[in-house]
Write a protein that holds these residues in place. Structure first.
Motif, PDB file in Angstrom:
ATOM      1  N   LEU A 193      16.784 -89.782  21.471  1.00 38.84           N
ATOM      2  CA  LEU A 193      16.585 -90.588  20.269  1.00 38.84           C
ATOM      3  C   LEU A 193      16.309 -92.017  20.693  1.00 38.84           C
ATOM      4  O   LEU A 193      17.013 -92.565  21.547  1.00 38.84           O
ATOM      5  CB  LEU A 193      17.839 -90.594  19.399  1.00 38.84           C
ATOM      6  N   THR A 194      15.299 -92.616  20.098  1.00 44.04           N
ATOM      7  CA  THR A 194      15.040 -94.038  20.265  1.00 44.04           C
ATOM      8  C   THR A 194      15.132 -94.662  18.885  1.00 44.04           C
ATOM      9  O   THR A 194      14.428 -94.240  17.970  1.00 44.04           O
ATOM     10  CB  THR A 194      13.651 -94.282  20.880  1.00 44.04           C
ATOM     11  N   LEU A 195      16.033 -95.628  18.728  1.00 45.18           N
ATOM     12  CA  LEU A 195      16.209 -96.330  17.460  1.00 45.18           C
ATOM     13  C   LEU A 195      15.774 -97.774  17.643  1.00 45.18           C
ATOM     14  O   LEU A 195      16.203 -98.431  18.600  1.00 45.18           O
ATOM     15  CB  LEU A 195      17.666 -96.298  17.001  1.00 45.18           C
ATOM     16  N   HIS A 196      14.920 -98.222  16.729  1.00 45.69           N
ATOM     17  CA  HIS A 196      14.413 -99.591  16.771  1.00 45.69           C
ATOM     18  C   HIS A 196      14.686-100.287  15.458  1.00 45.69           C
ATOM     19  O   HIS A 196      14.669 -99.654  14.400  1.00 45.69           O
ATOM     20  CB  HIS A 196      12.883 -99.602  16.958  1.00 45.69           C
ATOM     21  N   LYS A 197      14.877-101.578  15.525  1.00 41.17           N
ATOM     22  CA  LYS A 197      14.894-102.428  14.343  1.00 41.17           C
ATOM     23  C   LYS A 197      13.593-103.231  14.386  1.00 41.17           C
ATOM     24  O   LYS A 197      13.466-104.157  15.186  1.00 41.17           O
ATOM     25  CB  LYS A 197      16.099-103.372  14.361  1.00 41.17           C
ATOM     26  N   PRO A 198      12.626-102.846  13.557  1.00 47.77           N
ATOM     27  CA  PRO A 198      11.336-103.556  13.592  1.00 47.77           C
ATOM     28  C   PRO A 198      11.481-105.016  13.161  1.00 47.77           C
ATOM     29  O   PRO A 198      12.222-105.330  12.237  1.00 47.77           O
ATOM     30  CB  PRO A 198      10.481-102.794  12.587  1.00 47.77           C
ATOM     31  N   LYS A 199      10.785-105.879  13.862  1.00 46.32           N
ATOM     32  CA  LYS A 199      10.691-107.304  13.516  1.00 46.32           C
ATOM     33  C   LYS A 199      12.053-107.952  13.286  1.00 46.32           C
ATOM     34  O   LYS A 199      12.215-108.783  12.406  1.00 46.32           O
ATOM     35  CB  LYS A 199       9.794-107.483  12.297  1.00 46.32           C
ATOM     36  N   ILE A 200      13.039-107.576  14.085  1.00 43.09           N
ATOM     37  CA  ILE A 200      14.392-108.110  13.912  1.00 43.09           C
ATOM     38  C   ILE A 200      14.527-109.489  14.558  1.00 43.09           C
ATOM     39  O   ILE A 200      15.378-110.279  14.191  1.00 43.09           O
ATOM     40  CB  ILE A 200      15.466-107.125  14.456  1.00 43.09           C
ATOM     41  N   ARG A 201      13.651-109.781  15.516  1.00 44.66           N
ATOM     42  CA  ARG A 201      13.731-111.057  16.228  1.00 44.66           C
ATOM     43  C   ARG A 201      12.335-111.627  16.388  1.00 44.66           C
ATOM     44  O   ARG A 201      11.412-110.907  16.770  1.00 44.66           O
ATOM     45  CB  ARG A 201      14.361-110.838  17.604  1.00 44.66           C
ATOM     46  N   PRO A 202      12.173-112.908  16.115  1.00 51.73           N
ATOM     47  CA  PRO A 202      10.858-113.522  16.316  1.00 51.73           C
ATOM     48  C   PRO A 202      10.382-113.336  17.758  1.00 51.73           C
ATOM     49  O   PRO A 202      11.169-113.398  18.700  1.00 51.73           O
ATOM     50  CB  PRO A 202      11.103-115.004  16.010  1.00 51.73           C
ATOM     51  N   GLY A 203       9.109-113.074  17.910  1.00 54.15           N
ATOM     52  CA  GLY A 203       8.535-112.905  19.240  1.00 54.15           C
ATOM     53  C   GLY A 203       8.606-111.481  19.767  1.00 54.15           C
ATOM     54  O   GLY A 203       8.172-111.211  20.884  1.00 54.15           O
ATOM     55  N   THR A 204       9.184-110.561  18.987  1.00 55.84           N
ATOM     56  CA  THR A 204       9.236-109.163  19.412  1.00 55.84           C
ATOM     57  C   THR A 204       8.661-108.291  18.298  1.00 55.84           C
ATOM     58  O   THR A 204       8.755-108.625  17.118  1.00 55.84           O
ATOM     59  CB  THR A 204      10.675-108.679  19.684  1.00 55.84           C
ATOM     60  N   LYS A 205       8.079-107.175  18.697  1.00 49.95           N
ATOM     61  CA  LYS A 205       7.603-106.205  17.711  1.00 49.95           C
ATOM     62  C   LYS A 205       8.789-105.426  17.156  1.00 49.95           C
ATOM     63  O   LYS A 205       8.884-105.164  15.967  1.00 49.95           O
ATOM     64  CB  LYS A 205       6.581-105.267  18.363  1.00 49.95           C
ATOM     65  N   ARG A 206       9.689-105.002  18.054  1.00 52.05           N
ATOM     66  CA  ARG A 206      10.893-104.291  17.662  1.00 52.05           C
ATOM     67  C   ARG A 206      11.858-104.270  18.840  1.00 52.05           C
ATOM     68  O   ARG A 206      11.454-104.348  19.995  1.00 52.05           O
ATOM     69  CB  ARG A 206      10.588-102.878  17.171  1.00 52.05           C
ATOM     70  N   LEU A 207      13.130-104.172  18.534  1.00 51.79           N
ATOM     71  CA  LEU A 207      14.182-104.067  19.541  1.00 51.79           C
ATOM     72  C   LEU A 207      14.959-102.795  19.276  1.00 51.79           C
ATOM     73  O   LEU A 207      15.107-102.378  18.128  1.00 51.79           O
ATOM     74  CB  LEU A 207      15.141-105.261  19.443  1.00 51.79           C
ATOM     75  N   GLY A 208      15.472-102.166  20.313  1.00 55.19           N
ATOM     76  CA  GLY A 208      16.205-100.936  20.074  1.00 55.19           C
ATOM     77  C   GLY A 208      16.885-100.409  21.308  1.00 55.19           C
ATOM     78  O   GLY A 208      17.091-101.113  22.283  1.00 55.19           O
ATOM     79  N   LEU A 209      17.215 -99.124  21.220  1.00 50.96           N
ATOM     80  CA  LEU A 209      17.899 -98.443  22.314  1.00 50.96           C
ATOM     81  C   LEU A 209      17.518 -96.966  22.314  1.00 50.96           C
ATOM     82  O   LEU A 209      16.942 -96.463  21.352  1.00 50.96           O
ATOM     83  CB  LEU A 209      19.414 -98.606  22.181  1.00 50.96           C
ATOM     84  N   GLU A 210      17.869 -96.319  23.413  1.00 48.46           N
ATOM     85  CA  GLU A 210      17.551 -94.903  23.558  1.00 48.46           C
ATOM     86  C   GLU A 210      18.813 -94.155  23.976  1.00 48.46           C
ATOM     87  O   GLU A 210      19.598 -94.649  24.774  1.00 48.46           O
ATOM     88  CB  GLU A 210      16.454 -94.743  24.609  1.00 48.46           C
ATOM     89  N   LEU A 211      18.988 -92.965  23.408  1.00 47.50           N
ATOM     90  CA  LEU A 211      20.113 -92.087  23.750  1.00 47.50           C
ATOM     91  C   LEU A 211      19.549 -90.739  24.196  1.00 47.50           C
ATOM     92  O   LEU A 211      18.741 -90.142  23.493  1.00 47.50           O
ATOM     93  CB  LEU A 211      21.019 -91.878  22.529  1.00 47.50           C
ATOM     94  N   ASP A 212      19.973 -90.285  25.357  1.00 46.25           N
ATOM     95  CA  ASP A 212      19.647 -88.941  25.852  1.00 46.25           C
ATOM     96  C   ASP A 212      20.934 -88.138  25.846  1.00 46.25           C
ATOM     97  O   ASP A 212      21.921 -88.540  26.482  1.00 46.25           O
ATOM     98  CB  ASP A 212      19.121 -88.992  27.298  1.00 46.25           C
ATOM     99  N   TRP A 213      20.919 -87.029  25.131  1.00 45.77           N
ATOM    100  CA  TRP A 213      22.100 -86.166  25.067  1.00 45.77           C
ATOM    101  C   TRP A 213      21.689 -84.717  25.259  1.00 45.77           C
ATOM    102  O   TRP A 213      20.654 -84.280  24.758  1.00 45.77           O
ATOM    103  CB  TRP A 213      22.760 -86.287  23.688  1.00 45.77           C
ATOM    104  N   ARG A 214      22.537 -83.976  25.958  1.00 48.65           N
ATOM    105  CA  ARG A 214      22.435 -82.521  26.031  1.00 48.65           C
ATOM    106  C   ARG A 214      23.576 -81.961  25.185  1.00 48.65           C
ATOM    107  O   ARG A 214      24.488 -82.679  24.802  1.00 48.65           O
ATOM    108  CB  ARG A 214      22.555 -82.048  27.476  1.00 48.65           C
ATOM    109  N   ARG A 215      23.526 -80.668  24.935  1.00 50.27           N
ATOM    110  CA  ARG A 215      24.593 -80.062  24.119  1.00 50.27           C
ATOM    111  C   ARG A 215      25.967 -80.304  24.759  1.00 50.27           C
ATOM    112  O   ARG A 215      26.950 -80.534  24.064  1.00 50.27           O
ATOM    113  CB  ARG A 215      24.341 -78.561  23.926  1.00 50.27           C
TER     114      ARG A 215
END
Length: 145
Positions: free
Chosen positions: A105-127
């Motif tokens: 999963l990659t979650l982004h907050k679009p346009k949350i900070r000036p000068g960026t398109k979006r900021l976010g994070l990624e989670l990799d999980w197995r069962r």
């Protein structure tokens, strides 16, 4: 079996890809983020090995996944950390789709900070990550009683 033959039909499996699902939800640490919902953009890669079949419970229906995640996020109380939100989406996915083996999963907050398109994070999980998280969560609830 010859070494080059796949172990199952479909090789290493299938991947459902969701690109830029945008959902309004309440998330964030900062005071202004507590004022109301904001858009969160979700990219997801849902892995499963079962051979898809229309009548098979092993199928991961991307429309059903998008609808379920959207409904969950639109109605849940405020979450302070985007990381917590990612874990909640992952847990929901593993709980409701038993065929799911792994996800990114990659979650982004679009346009949350000036000068960026979006900021976010990624989670990799197995069962196994989900199962370990469930055990820790259950143990924490038991200690709190």
């Amino acid at each position: 079996m010859k070494p080059f033959e796949p172990l199952e039909m479909g090789g290493r499996g299938w991947r459902v890809v969701v690109d830029e699902l945008i959902v309004q939800t309440r998330v964030g640490l900062y005071e202004h983020e507590h004022e109301g919902p904001q858009p969160v953009c979700i990219d997801a890669s849902l892995h499963y090995r079962a051979m898809p079949d229309e009548s098979d419970a092993g199928l991961i229906d991307y429309e059903a996944w998008c609808n379920r995640v959207s409904a969950f996020l639109e109605t849940k109380p405020h979450t302070r950390l985007l990381e917590t939100l990612a874990v909640e989406i992952a847990a929901l996915s593993f709980d409701e789709w038993p065929a799911l083996d792994a996800l990114t999963l990659t979650l982004h907050k679009p346009k949350i900070r000036p000068g960026t398109k979006r900021l976010g994070l990624e989670l990799d999980w197995r069962r196994a990550d989900h199962d370990a998280w469930q055990l820790r969560t259950a143990a924490g609830h038991a200690l709190a009683r």
